[in-house]
Scaffold this motif. Structure first.
Motif, PDB file in Angstrom:
ATOM      1  N   ARG A   1       0.838  -1.204   0.000  1.00 41.37           N
ATOM      2  CA  ARG A   1       0.000   0.000   0.000  1.00 41.37           C
ATOM      3  C   ARG A   1       0.873   1.255   0.000  1.00 41.37           C
ATOM      4  O   ARG A   1       0.565   2.241  -0.665  1.00 41.37           O
ATOM      5  CB  ARG A   1      -0.929   0.014   1.227  1.00 41.37           C
ATOM      6  CG  ARG A   1      -2.036  -1.006   1.180  1.00 41.37           C
ATOM      7  CD  ARG A   1      -3.175  -0.683   2.147  1.00 41.37           C
ATOM      8  NE  ARG A   1      -2.736  -0.570   3.529  1.00 41.37           N
ATOM      9  CZ  ARG A   1      -2.895   0.517   4.283  1.00 41.37           C
ATOM     10  NH1 ARG A   1      -3.468   1.605   3.781  1.00 41.37           N
ATOM     11  NH2 ARG A   1      -2.489   0.532   5.546  1.00 41.37           N
ATOM     12  N   LEU A   2       1.984   1.186   0.730  1.00 39.01           N
ATOM     13  CA  LEU A   2       2.896   2.329   0.780  1.00 39.01           C
ATOM     14  C   LEU A   2       3.512   2.605  -0.587  1.00 39.01           C
ATOM     15  O   LEU A   2       3.674   3.762  -0.976  1.00 39.01           O
ATOM     16  CB  LEU A   2       3.989   2.081   1.822  1.00 39.01           C
ATOM     17  CG  LEU A   2       4.994   3.217   2.029  1.00 39.01           C
ATOM     18  CD1 LEU A   2       4.300   4.505   2.449  1.00 39.01           C
ATOM     19  CD2 LEU A   2       6.041   2.800   3.062  1.00 39.01           C
ATOM     20  N   THR A   3       3.835   1.558  -1.338  1.00 39.37           N
ATOM     21  CA  THR A   3       4.394   1.784  -2.678  1.00 39.37           C
ATOM     22  C   THR A   3       3.356   2.438  -3.591  1.00 39.37           C
ATOM     23  O   THR A   3       3.702   3.264  -4.434  1.00 39.37           O
ATOM     24  CB  THR A   3       4.890   0.474  -3.323  1.00 39.37           C
ATOM     25  OG1 THR A   3       3.802  -0.430  -3.508  1.00 39.37           O
ATOM     26  CG2 THR A   3       5.970  -0.180  -2.493  1.00 39.37           C
ATOM     27  N   MET A   4       2.096   2.064  -3.432  1.00 36.37           N
ATOM     28  CA  MET A   4       1.043   2.680  -4.241  1.00 36.37           C
ATOM     29  C   MET A   4       0.844   4.145  -3.863  1.00 36.37           C
ATOM     30  O   MET A   4       0.581   5.000  -4.720  1.00 36.37           O
ATOM     31  CB  MET A   4      -0.264   1.902  -4.092  1.00 36.37           C
ATOM     32  CG  MET A   4      -0.232   0.548  -4.770  1.00 36.37           C
ATOM     33  SD  MET A   4       0.255   0.668  -6.516  1.00 36.37           S
ATOM     34  CE  MET A   4      -0.614  -0.702  -7.221  1.00 36.37           C
ATOM     35  N   PHE A   5       0.967   4.443  -2.573  1.00 35.36           N
ATOM     36  CA  PHE A   5       0.928   5.832  -2.122  1.00 35.36           C
ATOM     37  C   PHE A   5       2.099   6.602  -2.727  1.00 35.36           C
ATOM     38  O   PHE A   5       1.940   7.717  -3.234  1.00 35.36           O
ATOM     39  CB  PHE A   5       0.967   5.884  -0.590  1.00 35.36           C
ATOM     40  CG  PHE A   5       1.166   7.252  -0.015  1.00 35.36           C
ATOM     41  CD1 PHE A   5       0.191   8.224  -0.142  1.00 35.36           C
ATOM     42  CD2 PHE A   5       2.333   7.563   0.676  1.00 35.36           C
ATOM     43  CE1 PHE A   5       0.377   9.495   0.397  1.00 35.36           C
ATOM     44  CE2 PHE A   5       2.523   8.820   1.220  1.00 35.36           C
ATOM     45  CZ  PHE A   5       1.541   9.794   1.085  1.00 35.36           C
ATOM     46  N   ALA A   6       3.285   5.999  -2.680  1.00 36.17           N
ATOM     47  CA  ALA A   6       4.482   6.639  -3.238  1.00 36.17           C
ATOM     48  C   ALA A   6       4.328   6.879  -4.739  1.00 36.17           C
ATOM     49  O   ALA A   6       4.837   7.877  -5.277  1.00 36.17           O
ATOM     50  CB  ALA A   6       5.712   5.773  -2.961  1.00 36.17           C
TER      51      ALA A   6
ATOM     52  N   GLY B   1      11.714  10.669   0.798  1.00 34.91           N
ATOM     53  CA  GLY B   1      11.201  11.999   0.452  1.00 34.91           C
ATOM     54  C   GLY B   1       9.698  12.168   0.582  1.00 34.91           C
ATOM     55  O   GLY B   1       9.165  13.211   0.199  1.00 34.91           O
ATOM     56  N   LEU B   2       9.005  11.181   1.124  1.00 39.60           N
ATOM     57  CA  LEU B   2       7.571  11.315   1.357  1.00 39.60           C
ATOM     58  C   LEU B   2       7.331  12.009   2.695  1.00 39.60           C
ATOM     59  O   LEU B   2       8.186  11.977   3.588  1.00 39.60           O
ATOM     60  CB  LEU B   2       6.893   9.945   1.361  1.00 39.60           C
ATOM     61  CG  LEU B   2       6.882   9.195   0.031  1.00 39.60           C
ATOM     62  CD1 LEU B   2       6.417   7.755   0.227  1.00 39.60           C
ATOM     63  CD2 LEU B   2       5.980   9.906  -0.971  1.00 39.60           C
ATOM     64  N   ASN B   3       6.169  12.626   2.832  1.00 44.34           N
ATOM     65  CA  ASN B   3       5.805  13.266   4.084  1.00 44.34           C
ATOM     66  C   ASN B   3       5.459  12.182   5.109  1.00 44.34           C
ATOM     67  O   ASN B   3       4.552  11.378   4.876  1.00 44.34           O
ATOM     68  CB  ASN B   3       4.611  14.205   3.862  1.00 44.34           C
ATOM     69  CG  ASN B   3       4.203  14.914   5.124  1.00 44.34           C
ATOM     70  OD1 ASN B   3       3.578  14.329   6.004  1.00 44.34           O
ATOM     71  ND2 ASN B   3       4.532  16.189   5.216  1.00 44.34           N
ATOM     72  N   ARG B   4       6.172  12.179   6.218  1.00 39.62           N
ATOM     73  CA  ARG B   4       5.984  11.111   7.208  1.00 39.62           C
ATOM     74  C   ARG B   4       4.573  11.095   7.773  1.00 39.62           C
ATOM     75  O   ARG B   4       3.968  10.028   7.918  1.00 39.62           O
ATOM     76  CB  ARG B   4       7.008  11.253   8.337  1.00 39.62           C
ATOM     77  CG  ARG B   4       6.941  10.098   9.330  1.00 39.62           C
ATOM     78  CD  ARG B   4       7.935  10.232  10.472  1.00 39.62           C
ATOM     79  NE  ARG B   4       7.898   9.042  11.311  1.00 39.62           N
ATOM     80  CZ  ARG B   4       8.936   8.272  11.584  1.00 39.62           C
ATOM     81  NH1 ARG B   4      10.110   8.551  11.067  1.00 39.62           N
ATOM     82  NH2 ARG B   4       8.803   7.214  12.371  1.00 39.62           N
ATOM     83  N   GLU B   5       4.035  12.267   8.097  1.00 40.52           N
ATOM     84  CA  GLU B   5       2.687  12.318   8.678  1.00 40.52           C
ATOM     85  C   GLU B   5       1.643  11.810   7.693  1.00 40.52           C
ATOM     86  O   GLU B   5       0.721  11.098   8.081  1.00 40.52           O
ATOM     87  CB  GLU B   5       2.357  13.746   9.131  1.00 40.52           C
ATOM     88  CG  GLU B   5       3.135  14.186  10.361  1.00 40.52           C
ATOM     89  CD  GLU B   5       2.689  15.548  10.850  1.00 40.52           C
ATOM     90  OE1 GLU B   5       1.691  16.100  10.305  1.00 40.52           O
ATOM     91  OE2 GLU B   5       3.330  16.078  11.773  1.00 40.52           O
ATOM     92  N   GLU B   6       1.782  12.173   6.423  1.00 43.50           N
ATOM     93  CA  GLU B   6       0.855  11.674   5.402  1.00 43.50           C
ATOM     94  C   GLU B   6       0.943  10.154   5.285  1.00 43.50           C
ATOM     95  O   GLU B   6      -0.074   9.469   5.159  1.00 43.50           O
ATOM     96  CB  GLU B   6       1.154  12.318   4.046  1.00 43.50           C
ATOM     97  CG  GLU B   6       0.700  13.760   3.916  1.00 43.50           C
ATOM     98  CD  GLU B   6       0.927  14.287   2.510  1.00 43.50           C
ATOM     99  OE1 GLU B   6       1.187  13.480   1.590  1.00 43.50           O
ATOM    100  OE2 GLU B   6       0.839  15.512   2.332  1.00 43.50           O
TER     101      GLU B   6
ATOM    102  N   THR C   1       1.723   7.832  -6.297  1.00 45.18           N
ATOM    103  CA  THR C   1       0.971   9.070  -6.518  1.00 45.18           C
ATOM    104  C   THR C   1       1.855  10.297  -6.341  1.00 45.18           C
ATOM    105  O   THR C   1       1.502  11.388  -6.776  1.00 45.18           O
ATOM    106  CB  THR C   1      -0.227   9.183  -5.556  1.00 45.18           C
ATOM    107  OG1 THR C   1       0.241   9.331  -4.206  1.00 45.18           O
ATOM    108  CG2 THR C   1      -1.139   7.976  -5.674  1.00 45.18           C
ATOM    109  N   LYS C   2       3.008  10.122  -5.702  1.00 44.72           N
ATOM    110  CA  LYS C   2       3.951  11.225  -5.474  1.00 44.72           C
ATOM    111  C   LYS C   2       5.164  11.136  -6.400  1.00 44.72           C
ATOM    112  O   LYS C   2       6.123  11.886  -6.253  1.00 44.72           O
ATOM    113  CB  LYS C   2       4.436  11.222  -4.023  1.00 44.72           C
ATOM    114  CG  LYS C   2       3.339  11.180  -2.979  1.00 44.72           C
ATOM    115  CD  LYS C   2       2.510  12.448  -2.968  1.00 44.72           C
ATOM    116  CE  LYS C   2       1.498  12.409  -1.826  1.00 44.72           C
ATOM    117  NZ  LYS C   2       0.664  13.628  -1.784  1.00 44.72           N
ATOM    118  N   GLY C   3       5.112  10.194  -7.351  1.00 40.58           N
ATOM    119  CA  GLY C   3       6.231  10.036  -8.287  1.00 40.58           C
ATOM    120  C   GLY C   3       7.448   9.375  -7.677  1.00 40.58           C
ATOM    121  O   GLY C   3       8.562   9.512  -8.194  1.00 40.58           O
ATOM    122  N   LEU C   4       7.272   8.618  -6.581  1.00 41.09           N
ATOM    123  CA  LEU C   4       8.411   8.013  -5.888  1.00 41.09           C
ATOM    124  C   LEU C   4       8.270   6.498  -5.732  1.00 41.09           C
ATOM    125  O   LEU C   4       8.827   5.908  -4.807  1.00 41.09           O
ATOM    126  CB  LEU C   4       8.575   8.659  -4.506  1.00 41.09           C
ATOM    127  CG  LEU C   4       9.044  10.115  -4.488  1.00 41.09           C
ATOM    128  CD1 LEU C   4       8.928  10.709  -3.091  1.00 41.09           C
ATOM    129  CD2 LEU C   4      10.481  10.219  -4.993  1.00 41.09           C
TER     130      LEU C   4
END
Length: 201
Positions: A70-75, A113-118, A77-80
């Motif tokens: 799930r975290l990779t899918m979130f990443a 480089g992702l926002n930790r809180e998000e 959306t942020k291009g990461l």
């Protein structure tokens, strides 16, 4: 060449916290001894080393990887997605980190480089679960049962850990077979929005 990472769980039923180590898990799964399980992993460790990777099988922390996916899918959306995937793989195979633990995942997200809180908020809910399941259903449609598995142009498949030279040879063959072949060698008519014209040889 565009590379897209897809989600695939080897064991969707795995628990988040697993007491067995990798060798014990393999021995139970395949009905072998611990010594046989260790011997069977050595080829993978050697191939990783030849590719410049360090696999620490002795200390891998087994876990359920659904939240990591799930975290990779979130990443994504942020291009990461690439960065997140590579960091998760290193955390698992090299750093012996618990990638089923939400706090660990949030830390890794911040590192790339992702926002930790998000990331923490996302992990606390069910976001991107459907996207992960959709990838897993796609894998079932292609009858994929293990990793690594490379699907190229939606019709060529490479499965299992292969030497780099073998992958390069396969890609070269695919490129050669995928080239457009002109079947006729006579005068041809080409049409577009501006009309048609006859191409002379």
């Amino acid at each position: 060449m565009d590379v897209t990472y897809r989600c695939f769980e080897l064991d969707p039923t795995a628990e988040r916290d697993i007491q067995d180590n990798m060798y014990e898990k393999l021995a139970k799964k395949y009905g072998m001894t611990i010594e046989q399980a260790k011997a069977n992993t050595q080829n993978m460790v050697r191939m990783a080393r030849n590719a410049g990777l360090e696999f620490n099988i002795d200390t891998i922390v087994l876990t359920n990887t659904f939240d990591a996916h799930r975290l990779t899918m979130f990443a994504k959306t942020k291009g990461l997605m690439k960065e997140m995937t590579e960091r998760l793989l290193r955390a698992y195979f090299t750093d012996s980190m618990h990638i089923g633990d939400p706090a660990t995942l949030a830390q890794l997200a911040e590192e790339v480089g992702l926002n930790r809180e998000e990331a923490e908020q996302m992990l606390a809910g069910n976001a991107f679960a459907d996207e992960v399941r959709a990838d897993e259903q796609l894998a079932q449609q292609y009858r994929i049962t293990g990793v690594p598995f490379f699907l190229i142009n939606k019709k060529y498949a490479l499965n299992g850990a292969k030497p780099i030279e073998m992958i390069v040879q396969a890609l070269q063959k695919i490129i050669a077979e995928d080239e457009i072949t002109v079947l006729n060698d006579s005068d041809s008519m080409i049409c577009d929005d501006d009309g048609c014209e006859i191409l002379k040889k």
